[in-house]
Design an enzyme around this catalytic site. Sequence first.
Site, PDB file in Angstrom:
ATOM      1  N   ASP A 119      12.775  13.676  -0.187  1.00 40.66           N
ATOM      2  CA  ASP A 119      13.889  14.320  -0.631  1.00 40.66           C
ATOM      3  C   ASP A 119      13.934  15.244  -1.439  1.00 40.66           C
ATOM      4  O   ASP A 119      15.107  16.110  -1.839  1.00 40.66           O
ATOM      5  CB  ASP A 119      14.859  12.978  -1.132  1.00 40.66           C
ATOM      6  CG  ASP A 119      16.145  12.809  -0.552  1.00 40.66           C
ATOM      7  OD1 ASP A 119      16.165  13.194   0.625  1.00 40.66           O
ATOM      8  OD2 ASP A 119      16.917  11.994  -1.267  1.00 40.66           O
ATOM      9  N   ASP A 162      20.353  -1.930  -1.763  1.00 40.19           N
ATOM     10  CA  ASP A 162      19.504  -2.863  -0.988  1.00 40.19           C
ATOM     11  C   ASP A 162      20.211  -4.085  -1.198  1.00 40.19           C
ATOM     12  O   ASP A 162      20.510  -4.862   0.011  1.00 40.19           O
ATOM     13  CB  ASP A 162      18.290  -2.822  -1.566  1.00 40.19           C
ATOM     14  CG  ASP A 162      18.215  -2.885  -3.148  1.00 40.19           C
ATOM     15  OD1 ASP A 162      19.335  -3.155  -3.759  1.00 40.19           O
ATOM     16  OD2 ASP A 162      16.931  -2.937  -3.866  1.00 40.19           O
TER      17      ASP A 162
END
Length: 1133
Positions: free
Chosen positions: A410, A833
Amino acid sequence: MSNTQGKKGNRNSGGAPAPRPSSGQQGMKFARRTASGRYLSLSREDMDYTESELAADYANYTVQIPPTPDNQPMMDGSEPRTVAMKAEEQYVANSLFTGGFNSVTRAHLMDKVIDSEVTHPQMAGVKAARCAMPACDGKAMRNERGEDMDPCECRFKICRDCYLDAQKDGCICPGCKEHYKIGEYADDDPNDVSSGKLHLQGPGGMNTNLLARNQNGEFDHNRWLFESSGTYGYGNAFMPKARMYDDDDQDEDGLGGDGGLPEQKPFKPLTRKIPMPLSIISPYRIFIVIRMFVLAFYLTWRIRNPNMEALWLWGMSIVCEIWFAFSWLLDMLPKVNPINRSTDLAVLKEKFETPSPSNPHGRSDLPGLDVFVSTADPEKEPVLTTANTILSILAVDYPVEKLACYVSDDGGALLTFEAMAEAPSFANIWVPFCKKHDIEPRNPDSYFSIKGDPTKGKRRSDFVKDRRKVKREYDEFKVGINGLPDSIRRRSDAFNAREDMKMLKHLRETGAEQPKVKKATWMADGTHWPGTWAVSSPDHAKGNHAGILQVMLRPPSPDPLYGMHDEEQLIDYSDVDIRLPMLVYMSREKRPGYDHNKKAGAMNALVRCSAVMSNAPFILNFDCDHYINNAQAVREAMCFMMDRGGERICFIQFPQRFEGIDPSDRYANHNTVFFDGNMRALDGLQGPMYVGTGCMFRRFALYGFDPPRTAEYTGWTFKKKKVTMFQQDPESDTQSLKTEDFDAELTAQLVPRRFGNSSAMLASIPVAEFQARPIADHPAILHGRPPGSLTVPRPPLDPHAVAEAVSVISCWYEDKTEWGDRVGWIYGSVTEDVVTGYRMHNRGWRSVYWISKRDAFLGTAPINMTDRLHQVLRWATGSVEIFFSRNNAFLASRKLMFLQRVAYLNVGIYPFTSMFLLTYCFIPALSLFSGFFIVQTLNVAFLCYLLTITITLIALGILEVKWSGIELEDWWRNEQFWLISGISAHFYAVVQGLLKVMAGIEISFTLTAKAAAEDNEDIYADLYVVKWSSLLIPPITIGMINIIAIAFAFARTVYSDNPRWGKFIGGGFFSFWVLAHLYPFAKGLMGRRGKTPTIVFVWSGLISITISLLWVAISPPDANSGGGVRGAGFQFP
């Protein structure tokens, strides 16, 4: 002549309509079954029977005959692929693809990816001979072994582009001017499954007796069918098995009449659910009930007996205790049904990798697996750690052709790119070494750091020599990785200096003014790096760069590729498969003005990219610092997905295990109470939560679809009702479906609005759903796929697929779609998550928690106190966000079980316990300072309640230690850190969440000062470093106030004319309880042992006591005034 067949008779292995018989195949076969059960062929003269006789003794079968010893119309999957396809894959592997918003997708052919030499034939930038065409400097095409491919017998070296041009110009070889052999090198690949057809695999391994001919010298098909128990293709003709000749014994709905499925065998489960011993779980449940009633009676007694002397103290304590009872109930209720599980890898191999009529060659019928590794900053996440993680993935024990690894960078850093390009060079040696000698763990850094005898359990005589060679290669690999930053800097400085010289020369010649040359970051082939530069510039900065995609290792060949025996090589890999899984580097496009959604956005980009390139039905995600510690872990997880009922499992969560933690685990970094206790208990309900790294997903569940079958819980009693979600014919369970069949509300027009406008992405969805099904080898499998349907090699990777993958990782692709809202990882929370897992459970999916005997994955965790508190702060902040969002379990659907709902409620509520915990930790000090206690007198009722609550708490702790398998010390460490984090990180998270919800103010608590560790030799040096943070203020304040309060109350009681020792003992006991929990925190503030002499702390205690006594002596308490000296001491009624 035709025969009306049922739906079951028309199925093929791919769920698509059966292809028509080719000219080389027999279309229909007439046969008569004799009394002995044999089938005899009929000639035309034998067909003069009446229609009734034919109906009685004969049957017409429409058959597509597969390859037999004398009938080979179709190429087997083991045949080599065409030259053109291999050239396309080689072109993909040697090209760097870039693109994005308002830009053209480009493929930059790279002669050189890294500075070091490339050896493995699958690697990008592998050395090759030059193309012999004039004015062409391309590389000649190479095969799987890295050898030059010669499309023509004249061995004229030609590159991929020139070869394609030659095909367009009449398929004439530029060297000998002769035509290429069309039969051998044509582009019409019979193994191409892009059309959706799955070719039937022919039987292999024929014995000599099967090759026997009849009297006319022709091959006897009937004898071959009878002796081999083979099957004939897509029709409904099949070889009856034993005890299947009697029509009266056949059930038309059974396997016997299902168009050639094998005889029903006893079902062998791949997994088993093991309940906890009743001798442990029954007392555990009883003590939970007992403590519930005791708490209810105690709180009732406390409310009815207020302390009239200090109502303010009584009120504070009773409110806190009611909340603690509620919080304890939320934590304990989901723990009433913990379970264990087991897997059977032998059955998995038997079902999916053993030769059978549906899989005659014994190819792997296991589904594919895409492994995601995410990293963002090479400075905070060392590239050597990421490289070791990649090496452990490439060496995992799973079919190489079914495995693909994707690395998401990223940060778009060239350092990460080149480190990932270097990793395959060492994998060329490391992976075969692991396979040859069964190495565990398969992270080279961890393996070579193991203390003990490395030869234990090794039997091969060349192990020591091989290990010494690999160790030396790994040391050189580490040195090369560590030297990459300097190498990139020197290279960039040299190229930038060259550009400066060119510019200076241009200025001297023309005299024109030119803008200053940008300080670019350069790749090894002398071109600009399209990602982030060391010196930021427009289009080359963090948050502003193009999308990048590079296939570091192209897909392996479908057949094993064994190493060559070379005397010059020190390691013999002649009996080891040297293929490597596909490895892809990805850096998604980032542009200003777009919300890239941090890690969740990167994971969704990986999902789309992998769907276009490999489309494995299962996904395994890792953080860059987690590696595979158990090579069999992936197979063990696949047992759950491929077992009966596996089609309803959305993900399999592994426990997170850590290395490098101090032996005492001072700050409960292992978190064993949660991973071995809470998560194991949730496995007995609807399944564990998704908690980040080390989780295997079903790709279809990530797309936001419902499971094929689920249950709804309605009414106050939560009555269970089974529901079928798919809109399909119940007799077509093994057929592939369309995207619209998965969701009744999802029409063809709405599909692009949900998933985006990539046609390749949309086409991959039903394929991923079909391939993820268990094998339908038993009637108990309700939603399965035909055996052998995944043994066909996947189509080769072409440039068009990679270009499409670049487009789906662009910054604009998710605009006006449901990515991050319903599809993929969910946005809007720090703990994406937990929210992602909650959404799946809320749609009716189930999950599994798998604790293998050998830890599946290992990672690292912060051992420094401040870093640990900041980690917990981030988790708690995410929980507060969940509580104030639509992901609150109060708003869950009827598909979520009651106790599962309670568990998710606790996730959003537990940070708010900090407000009551912080107050309660001050109550003992206030009691000691004021001379009052939470109750008016320490009577028998209060002490009995206190004793019962304490005993039940101890009993529950011991029983939980028993069924969870943790140590008692781990349980106590968890209790200590629960208080430390509760009065610091959790409280700050609540404040941060309330300010964000009420005022829209976002506050970030970060480190204000850092002290570097002085001892680089001590692996636990960071444990003793004190990093100042505002999170440390509440624990320090509470500890100091309680210590001073104890000293003050003791001095006042000693000097009192009428000492009240009962009140002092009551307040002192609870103050000691607080200080005992703060002991690890105080130990962390002390720093390294030995640096601060013990006498310093002794002196500090003496000074505190002396000052307290001095204050009491100067201002002694008045016996006649109100305060803490009224009444008697330790009294009983």
